[in-house]
Design a protein around this motif. Structure first.
Motif, mmCIF file in Angstrom:
data_model
loop_
_atom_site.group_PDB
_atom_site.id
_atom_site.type_symbol
_atom_site.label_atom_id
_atom_site.label_comp_id
_atom_site.label_asym_id
_atom_site.label_seq_id
_atom_site.Cartn_x
_atom_site.Cartn_y
_atom_site.Cartn_z
ATOM 1 N N ASP A 81 0.837 -1.203 0.000
ATOM 2 C CA ASP A 81 0.000 0.000 0.000
ATOM 3 C C ASP A 81 0.877 1.260 0.000
ATOM 4 O O ASP A 81 0.826 2.079 0.911
ATOM 5 N N CYS A 82 1.704 1.356 -1.046
ATOM 6 C CA CYS A 82 2.615 2.489 -1.161
ATOM 7 C C CYS A 82 2.769 2.870 -2.628
ATOM 8 O O CYS A 82 2.121 2.287 -3.495
ATOM 9 N N THR A 83 3.616 3.828 -2.895
ATOM 10 C CA THR A 83 3.907 4.239 -4.269
ATOM 11 C C THR A 83 5.352 3.852 -4.609
ATOM 12 O O THR A 83 6.154 3.615 -3.699
ATOM 13 N N PRO A 84 5.701 3.822 -5.895
ATOM 14 C CA PRO A 84 7.084 3.517 -6.257
ATOM 15 C C PRO A 84 8.092 4.469 -5.603
ATOM 16 O O PRO A 84 9.192 4.070 -5.233
ATOM 17 N N GLY A 85 7.692 5.723 -5.406
ATOM 18 C CA GLY A 85 8.563 6.697 -4.763
ATOM 19 C C GLY A 85 8.845 6.397 -3.301
ATOM 20 O O GLY A 85 9.823 6.896 -2.735
ATOM 21 N N ASP A 86 7.982 5.591 -2.680
ATOM 22 C CA ASP A 86 8.232 5.172 -1.302
ATOM 23 C C ASP A 86 9.312 4.102 -1.245
ATOM 24 O O ASP A 86 9.972 3.928 -0.213
ATOM 25 N N ILE A 87 9.491 3.393 -2.341
ATOM 26 C CA ILE A 87 10.441 2.274 -2.389
ATOM 27 C C ILE A 87 11.751 2.670 -3.052
ATOM 28 O O ILE A 87 12.820 2.267 -2.605
ATOM 29 N N LEU A 88 11.675 3.464 -4.119
ATOM 30 C CA LEU A 88 12.867 3.850 -4.884
ATOM 31 C C LEU A 88 13.156 5.335 -4.694
ATOM 32 O O LEU A 88 12.265 6.168 -4.790
ATOM 33 N N GLU A 89 14.410 5.639 -4.443
ATOM 34 C CA GLU A 89 14.825 7.021 -4.205
ATOM 35 C C GLU A 89 16.052 7.311 -5.061
ATOM 36 O O GLU A 89 16.944 6.467 -5.186
ATOM 37 N N HIS A 90 16.086 8.488 -5.653
ATOM 38 C CA HIS A 90 17.241 8.888 -6.456
ATOM 39 C C HIS A 90 18.108 9.854 -5.655
ATOM 40 O O HIS A 90 17.613 10.822 -5.099
ATOM 41 N N ARG A 91 19.405 9.544 -5.598
ATOM 42 C CA ARG A 91 20.384 10.455 -4.981
ATOM 43 C C ARG A 91 21.489 10.695 -5.993
ATOM 44 O O ARG A 91 21.984 9.752 -6.608
ATOM 45 N N PRO A 92 21.885 11.935 -6.156
ATOM 46 C CA PRO A 92 22.986 12.226 -7.093
ATOM 47 C C PRO A 92 24.246 11.493 -6.662
ATOM 48 O O PRO A 92 24.522 11.330 -5.477
ATOM 49 N N ASP A 93 25.013 11.044 -7.659
ATOM 50 C CA ASP A 93 26.296 10.400 -7.382
ATOM 51 C C ASP A 93 27.243 11.404 -6.773
ATOM 52 O O ASP A 93 27.371 12.527 -7.283
ATOM 53 N N PRO A 94 27.940 11.021 -5.701
ATOM 54 C CA PRO A 94 28.940 11.941 -5.142
ATOM 55 C C PRO A 94 30.138 12.022 -6.096
ATOM 56 O O PRO A 94 30.610 11.022 -6.606
ATOM 57 N N ASP A 95 30.588 13.220 -6.368
ATOM 58 C CA ASP A 95 31.734 13.393 -7.289
ATOM 59 C C ASP A 95 33.009 13.560 -6.543
ATOM 60 O O ASP A 95 33.177 13.973 -5.505
#
Length: 69
Positions: free
Chosen positions: A55-69
């Motif tokens: 009972d969630c959304t894809p955004g609750d499971i998958l998160e995008h974080r920028p790659d550290p440079d």
């Protein structure tokens, strides 16, 4: 970088890996690969099934974080 928060959602729903596996219809091994972030891809149908069961959304499971440079 994609972060998989499946374990967080499972904990919030008080659901075990075994129960989620049975209810979604995929193996514990494949679910574990997804949960640990080692999956290279996930089918939309699998993501949809997981979201319905948790009972969630894809955004609750998958998160995008920028790659550290």
């Amino acid at each position: 970088m994609i972060i998989v928060n499946l374990d967080v959602m499972m904990a919030r729903r008080k659901m075990s890996l075994n129960e989620l596996s049975e209810r979604v219809g995929i193996t514990i091994a494949n679910l574990s690969i997804l949960k640990t972030g080692k999956a290279k891809a996930v089918r939309f149908s699998t993501l949809d099934a997981i979201c319905r069961v948790l009972d969630c959304t894809p955004g609750d499971i998958l998160e995008h974080r920028p790659d550290p440079d």
